[in-house]
Scaffold this active site. Structure first.
Site, PDB file in Angstrom:
ATOM      1  N   GLY A 250      -2.456   2.542  -0.500  1.00 38.22           N
ATOM      2  CA  GLY A 250      -3.250   3.013  -1.641  1.00 38.22           C
ATOM      3  C   GLY A 250      -2.583   4.173  -2.363  1.00 38.22           C
ATOM      4  O   GLY A 250      -2.573   4.237  -3.598  1.00 38.22           O
ATOM      5  N   CYS A 251      -2.009   5.084  -1.594  1.00 36.46           N
ATOM      6  CA  CYS A 251      -1.364   6.259  -2.190  1.00 36.46           C
ATOM      7  C   CYS A 251      -0.095   5.867  -2.935  1.00 36.46           C
ATOM      8  O   CYS A 251       0.220   6.437  -3.986  1.00 36.46           O
ATOM      9  CB  CYS A 251      -1.076   7.301  -1.117  1.00 36.46           C
ATOM     10  SG  CYS A 251      -2.598   7.917  -0.342  1.00 36.46           S
ATOM     11  N   THR A 252       0.632   4.906  -2.402  1.00 39.58           N
ATOM     12  CA  THR A 252       1.840   4.424  -3.077  1.00 39.58           C
ATOM     13  C   THR A 252       1.466   3.733  -4.385  1.00 39.58           C
ATOM     14  O   THR A 252       2.081   3.977  -5.427  1.00 39.58           O
ATOM     15  CB  THR A 252       2.623   3.459  -2.157  1.00 39.58           C
ATOM     16  OG1 THR A 252       3.015   4.181  -0.986  1.00 39.58           O
ATOM     17  CG2 THR A 252       3.847   2.897  -2.853  1.00 39.58           C
TER      18      THR A 252
ATOM     19  N   ALA B 178       0.457   6.442  -6.932  1.00 43.71           N
ATOM     20  CA  ALA B 178       1.627   7.180  -7.419  1.00 43.71           C
ATOM     21  C   ALA B 178       2.452   6.323  -8.371  1.00 43.71           C
ATOM     22  O   ALA B 178       2.910   6.802  -9.418  1.00 43.71           O
ATOM     23  CB  ALA B 178       2.476   7.651  -6.239  1.00 43.71           C
TER      24      ALA B 178
END
Length: 158
Positions: free
Chosen positions: A45-47, A50
């Site tokens: 999710g964070c990738t 970003a």
């Protein structure tokens, strides 16, 4: 006390992904700032989040917006994450979670029946005077960056 729209954004100075470099929020006065908090570098999710910011970065720049990503990861992890995905914006290290707490993004989470405190994916839009003009908590990644851009472009028309 929960941060709300119209409040002055809590001041901070945090290390960046670049060794020995720090960033102070008030030094960005005169620019809009998207301050987004995320749980962990290199997670799906964070990738995605970003990379969504990366892919629309030019649109934020043309609106005069600085993007800052914040997590508790250390500078080395941030540097690897930024390099691997060619992220064109600054990642900040909040290892002691003081800034996360000031913005109210530390919440109880659970994973595999274990409860722990972690960063709730959240985004804050801060205007040129350092006032919080937008808050998104419990962010769902798909469509979030587009929503932010729409909000910023709408505020330019007013």
């Amino acid at each position: 006390m929960t941060l709300k729209i119209g409040d002055i954004a809590p001041e901070f100075t945090l290390p960046t992904e670049v060794e020995q470099q720090k960033l102070t929020l008030s030094h960005l006065r005169g620019k809009k700032v998207v301050l987004y908090f995320y749980p962990k570098d290199q997670t799906p999710g964070c990738t995605k989040e970003a990379c969504d910011f990366r892919d629309r970065f030019a649109e934020f720049k043309t609106q005069g917006v600085e993007i800052l990503g914040v997590s508790k990861d250390n500078a080395n992890n941030h540097h690897r994450f930024k390099s691997k995905y060619a992220l064109p914006f600054t990642l900040l290290v909040d290892s002691d979670a003081n800034v996360c707490e000031a913005y109210g993004v530390i919440n109880k989470k659970s994973l595999f029946s274990k409860t722990f405190l972690g960063i709730q994916r959240s985004t804050f839009l801060i205007n040129e005077q350092g006032i919080v003009t937008g808050i998104w908590r419990k962010v769902r990644v798909p469509g979030h960056v587009e929503q932010l851009l729409h909000e910023i472009q709408s505020s330019h028309k007013n």
